[in-house]
Each structure stands twice: as structure tokens, then as C-alpha cells.
Enzyme design. Structure first.
Site, short mmCIF file in Angstrom:
data_model
loop_
_atom_site.label_atom_id
_atom_site.label_comp_id
_atom_site.label_asym_id
_atom_site.label_seq_id
_atom_site.Cartn_x
_atom_site.Cartn_y
_atom_site.Cartn_z
CG HIS A 42 -4.19 1.07 4.74
ND1 HIS A 42 -3.39 0.63 3.46
CD2 HIS A 42 -5.87 1.57 4.36
CE1 HIS A 42 -4.71 0.39 1.80
NE2 HIS A 42 -5.13 1.31 2.43
CG ASP A 58 -7.62 2.20 -1.23
OD1 ASP A 58 -6.36 1.34 -1.71
OD2 ASP A 58 -7.40 1.55 -0.14
CB CYS A 71 -1.51 -0.35 1.55
SG CYS A 71 -0.19 -0.19 3.24
#
Length: 642
Positions: free
Chosen positions: A317, A334, A290
Site C-alpha cells: 500500500h 490517505d 492506490c
């Protein structure tokens, strides 16, 4: 004189680094000794740029201040009246002795008192300054955070705030644009915006929303790839992350302070996986987890002229936000999940225990935690790393410093946006479709280890995409709605509507549960299968003829599925109260008994299989990437007037 442990640690720094920080430490000490009655020299503001950039990051520097006698206050380090001046002198002389040895070959000099002006500039910010005046009152119920925690948090704030400036490089943006198919993405976005406006003239959406959706889709489907563990560089087999390796000079050049050791137990060979933090390098490597995804995606957004900011979550994250001019709000994006505007995904869907979420852009830092939570009291109870007043004060200070060169109009615009955000933060929130499922990116083992699979039952990973096929005017006139899906090209085609093409297998799906599209690069095969760990998967497509004033005359369906071991795929079609099962054998089947209905749903249910790979034992639309581009799914609805 034997140095203290803090001074000994300070001495481990290179000569120039030591010399610079020693000068600052001696300045602090000498002004206290010279002006013992003046409080301003006994206080060091933690958020002061000199302190935060020249002293805070240096090994042993803050420890020296503690050994001198400084203690933590809310936003300062303070040398209290009760502190030992002798201890201060002892540490000061230890630092001076080491400095003299390095500068003068061991010849001592008298501990001269440094000019007070230098310390005054470095040690404090006037209480009348905008930074100081922004400091809120401190609740007596607040527990003081440790200085170490405050310093660590400040470094995080500052490093992220500095990092996002890389996205503003014209050269780097141009390099990104040379890679992104921006003309194709922009054309697709304009086309979709036009169609939405035609269907709903009152629609207030702008081009930003559609462009970012196209960019998200391209980034995940065509550009970036996820890495749990790299394949062995010798045999191509699986590896395990067995710890860290030392970064090379080239790794450090591209911001890879950490290098993972992906070890192959068969070959006994280590494959290095540097965790690059430089977005320019990520345009080349195009892989990671990520951190790399959000880093590179945010750059791509800026390269396309989207106003973007990088989002850091303290529960490990990161993602991106895009500003929608038409909606006057920031949209959660995202890239790992190919998801837009689903901010409760992490708390409700993944089950994250959120605490701090901060947004970093070229102009400001914003605490956006409250956008991502519908459980504010729970989140507040976990925010114990730093005092809330310290965080607000520090963010205000960083923003004041960054915005000094902005125009009054831009400052006003940022203030108005922030006010809109604050209203959004305190407004009640309810989860939307798409925010209820667990994480998709990464292996099942990795997601489970992080506790991000969502509900404890892996089978509850359901996302209602809610796409519905309705007849176009041409299809209505032709009396036929004909849809094909080609697995190898991953696209739908509406044959009877000027051959309109729509990319991505799940874009036209009514409902999906625990299924994903698998591309086997080694075997050159592609198919849709259940997600790892799920015992049941489900996929369906919906057709609604009522808006066009039509109903079913007859239905023809061709689809393909393949099973292994005890795997099972059950296909059925439903219209009104009628349900008929059929096989996915690749042959066209006609359903005349559905005549008269205005709604049709075609569904595939996947179950069974054996062992750890049971998810692979039921496959839809399996095709070789080397074979001709034949249809994997074909649905033809003959239409008649209602």
C-alpha cells in the site's frame, strides 16, 4: 572458452550496457590480482553509488561477482582470503573475452591490470566518512539477510527516493495547479480555520491541516477514480484481470512497466490498463489503484506548497504524509480513503501485518513504521528482509548524499524534526475513532482477497464521524434550525443560517455504519446504500440544542428512501427517552411529542434484500442526476428557550 552461467546472463545486455558494467567488473578483479595483500580492494560497499547505480541494476552483474568468489558481509561484498584466485581469473577472462569480441571483432587482448585508483573510488567508502560512522553495532542475535534481499530492498529505497524528485519540477507543479481548484480550496480552508479560531481562540491548528482536508475531499470526490477492472471498450460491460500484456513504447515513456489485461468474456476483447507511474500522466488519466492515487495526490500536495512525502508500505500500500508546521509533526493522509491523521487504520482497522513503512521526500528517507503500529514487538518479529543495522546504515548513506547541497539551517531543521518523530514513535498509542474500520476503496472481492476488510464481521465497519448540529446565533434568534440535504448536489444547506452550504453526504453525519454514496454513471442515478457484503447499514444525524440554551418546541422531518425485493429501511427519531418511527415517503411529518428535549437523533437502518446485490435493495435519497435539485432530507426544529 565457454562462459559461465553468470557471464552468459551478463552477455544478454545491450552492447553499451555490457561494456560499462564489464569495465567495472574487470576493475574489481584486476585490483585484487594486482594487490592481493590489500584488504580495501577485496571489499565492495553495497551502498556505494557506483555499485548501486552502475552494477546492481544490470542483469547478471552481481551474479558474476558471486562466481568470482565474492561473498556477502553485512554491508559489503567481500572477496575472502580463502577464495580461489583461479576462479576469479576464470570469470574475469570470460568477461574480458566477450568484451574484446564486441570491441575488436574477436581479436583477444592480454588481461591488463586496471588502475587501482578507479576501483578504490568505486569499491569502498572510507570508514571515517559520515556514512560509515553512522553504522551501528550489530547484535549477535540478528540473522544475516540474503544478499538478494538486501539488493532488492536497496533498489526499492533508491527508486522511490529518486521518484519523489519528480514532484519538485516547477513545470509539473504548475500543470497540477492549473487543474486543481486551488483558490476555491484555499478559501474554504481559510474560512474553516477562521471559524475554528473564533470558537476556540487557543486552537493551535494552522492552514496546512484545513487545506489538506479540502484537497483530500476534492481529490476523492471530484478528481480521481478507482479502477478494479476497466469496463469493456466495446460493450461497456464488466471485465476480468487475466494477467499482463507487453508495454508499448508510450507505456514505458510514462513509467508503465506493467500493463494489465482486462478481458471481456462476452466480446472476447482485451482492454489494456497500463499502470502508469508518472504523475504527469496521472493528471490526465485520473484513475487507478492506490499506487496511482498516492503518486498523483502527493504531487498535488507539493503543487499547493504543502510539504509532503510519499509513503511506501512493504505490505503493498502507499499513501502520503503532510507536515504540519503548527503541530510540528507529520500527518498521515490517505487519498484513497479520504482520511487524515488516522495512522493506526491499517494495522487496527484493516488488519494488516506491517513490517516496513518508509517515507520519501526531496530531502530524506525516514523509517516511519512505528508511527503506524501499536504492536511494535509483532512488527519487529516480521522485519526479516534485511538487518536493522544494514537498513539504518543504508538510509543514513542515502540521506547524507541527498543533503550535501542543503544549508546548515535546513539540515538542523530536518534533524530536529527527526528527533520529534523518534519520540512520537516510542510513545504509547491507542486507536482513535475512524481507525477501527476496514478498507473502503476497491471492490469487496478485491479487499477480501487482500485481507483488508478489517474485522471478520463485515457489519462492524463503523465509523463514528461524530458531527453535531448546534444552533447558530442567527438560528437561535430566528427560533428555527432548518437543515436540507440535496442528493444530486451532495450538499447540506442550513436554510436558517444564511443558507450555509456544506459539501459531502457524510460530512454532517453523527454515525455511519456500512453505507456509502453510489453514483450510477450509466443510469444517471445517485443514492446512499449499504456497502457490498454487509447485511445491515446505519446512518444518523444529531442535533444538540443545549449549548445555545435552547430546547425543542416541535420537529418536522421529510426524508426519502426506496426498497426493492425484500429490502427494508426503518426510520426513527429519538429525543430524550422518546422514540418514534416514521416512513421515508418524501412527505413532511410533524413530531410535537418531542417538545422539551434538548437533543435529537434521526436514524435510518437498512437491511434485507436478496442475492449478491442485496446491498442495492435498500436506498436512501435516490434521485436522478437529470431531475431538479429537490431536497432528499429536510429537518426543521422549532426552538424555544430552555
Amino acid at each position: 572458452m565457454a562462459p559461465s552461467s553468470a557471464v552468459a546472463t551478463l552477455c544478454e545486455n545491450p552492447n553499451q550496457v555490457f561494456s560499462d558494467v564489464a569495465k567495472l567488473l574487470l576493475t574489481y578483479a584486476d585490483n585484487i590480482l594486482r594487490y592481493p595483500g590489500e584488504d580495501k580492494y577485496r571489499s565492495i560497499r553495497i551502498g556505494n553509488p557506483t555499485f548501486s547505480t552502475k552494477l546492481l541494476p544490470i542483469k547478471g552483474a552481481v551474479e558474476c561477482l558471486f562466481e568470482m568468489g565474492f561473498v556477502e558481509a553485512e554491508t559489503h561484498l567481500v572477496f575472502p582470503k580463502s577464495a580461489s584466485v583461479e576462479q576469479l581469473k576464470l570469470i574475469r577472462e570470460s568477461i574480458a573475452a566477450e568484451r574484446d569480441q564486441r570491441l575488436h571483432g574477436g581479436l583477444p587482448v592480454q588481461p591488463a591490470v586496471q588502475p587501482a585508483a578507479a576501483a578504490a573510488a568505486a569499491a569502498s567508502v572510507p570508514e571515517s566518512s559520515p556514512v560509515a560512522s553512522a553504522q551501528p553495532a550489530v547484535s549477535s542475535a540478528q540473522q544475516p539477510s540474503s544478499l538478494e534481499s538486501s539488493m532488492s530492498f536497496f533498489v526499492t529505497l533508491q527508486s522511490n527516493f529518486q521518484h519523489v524528485m519528480q514532484y519538485e519540477s516547477p513545470e509539473l507543479q504548475e500543470k497540477a495547479r492549473s487543474i486543481i481548484p486551488h483558490q476555491e480550496l484555499s478559501s474554504a480552508a481559510q474560512h474553516k480555520l477562521k471559524k475554528v479560531k473564533e470558537a476556540d481562540p487557543e486552537c493551535k491548528l494552522g492552514i496546512e491541516e484545513f487545506l489538506v482536508l479540502e484537497l483530500l475531499r476534492w481529490f476523492k470526490k471530484n478528481f480521481f477514480s478507482w479502477v478494479d477492472c476497466s469496463p469493456c471498450s466495446q460493450c461497456g460491460g464488466g471485465t476480468k484481470n487475466t494477467g499482463s500484456l507487453g508495454p508499448s513504447a508510450d507505456d514505458l515513456r510514462w513509467g508503465a512497466q506493467r500493463v494489465e489485461n482486462h478481458f471481456c468474456e462476452s466480446c472476447r476483447l482485451s482492454t489494456r490498463f497500463p499502470r502508469y507511474n508518472n504523475p504527469e500522466k496521472l493528471l490526465e488519466t485520473r484513475r487507478g489503484r492506490c499506487g496511482e492515487w498516492a503518486n498523483c495526490f502527493t504531487l498535488c500536495c507539493r503543487a499547493l506548497g504543502l510539504e509532503a512525502r510519499y509513503i511506501w508500505d512493504s505490505t503493498d500500500h502507499v499513501w502520503t504524509e503532510i507536515y504540519s508546521v503548527s503541530q510540528r509533526r507529520w500527518l498521515h493522509c490517505d487519498a484513497c480513503e479520504n482520511i487524515c491523521d488516522k495512522p493506526l487504520l491499517y494495522e487496527v482497522g484493516w488488519g494488516k501485518k506491517l513490517a516496513y513503512i518508509l517515507a520519501f521526500s526531496k530531502d530524506q528517507v525516514v523509517d516511519v513504521t512505528w508511527r503506524y503500529s501499536c504492536k511494535h514487538p509483532e512488527v519487529l518479529s516480521r522485519r526479516t528482509r534485511v538487518q536493522e543495522s544494514w537498513l539504518l546504515h543504508t538510509i543514513n548513506g542515502l540521506n547524507t548524499s541527498r543533503q550535501q547541497s542543503l544549508s546548515p539551517d535546513r539540515k538542523k531543521d530536518l534533524t530536529e524534526r527527526l528527533l520529534v518523530e523518534l519520540v512520537e514513535f516510542i510513545s504509547p498509542k491507542q486507536p482513535k475513532p475512524g481507525e477501527l474500520g476496514g478498507r473502503n476503496s476497491g471492490s469487496l472481492a478485491w479487499r477480501m482477497a487482500r485481507g483488508e476488510t478489517g474485522a471478520t464481521d463485515a457489519e462492524s465497519d463503523t465509523q463514528a464521524t461524530a458531527f453535531v448540529f448546534t444552533p447558530t446565533e442567527k438560528e437561535k434568534n430566528d427560533g428555527s434550525l432548518h437543515v436540507r440535504y440535496i442528493s444530486t448536489k451532495d450538499q447540506y444547506c442550513r436554510v436558517s443560517s444564511d443558507s450555509e452550504v456544506m459539501k459531502d453526504w457524510d460530512r454532517c453525519v453523527w454515525e455511519k455504519q456500512s453505507v456509502f454514496r453510489k453514483v450510477e454513471t450509466d443510469w444517471q442515478m445517485v443514492y446512499i446504500a449499504r456497502t457490498e457484503g454487509s447485511s445491515v447499514g446505519r446512518l444518523s444525524w444529531k442535533f444538540d440544542l443545549a449549548p445555545a440554551g435552547m430546547k425543542i418546541k416541535s420537529v418536522s422531518i421529510m426524508t426519502s428512501s426506496q426498497t426493492f425485493h425484500s429490502g427494508k429501511v426503518c426510520w426513527h427519531v429519538q429525543a430524550g427517552g422518546i422514540r418514534e418511527e416514521f416512513s421515508g415517503d418524501g412527505k413532511m411529518q410533524v413530531f410535537s411529542g418531542l417538545s422539551g428535549s434538548s437533543e435529537l437523533i434521526v436514524t435510518a437502518e437498512l437491511s434485507g434484500g436478496e442475492g449478491d446485490n442485496s446491498w442495492q435493495h435498500t436506498q436512501l435519497f435516490r434521485q436522478s442526476l437529470k431531475e431538479p435539485e429537490d431536497s432528499s432530507l429536510e429537518i426543521i426544529i422549532s426552538l424555544q428557550d430552555a
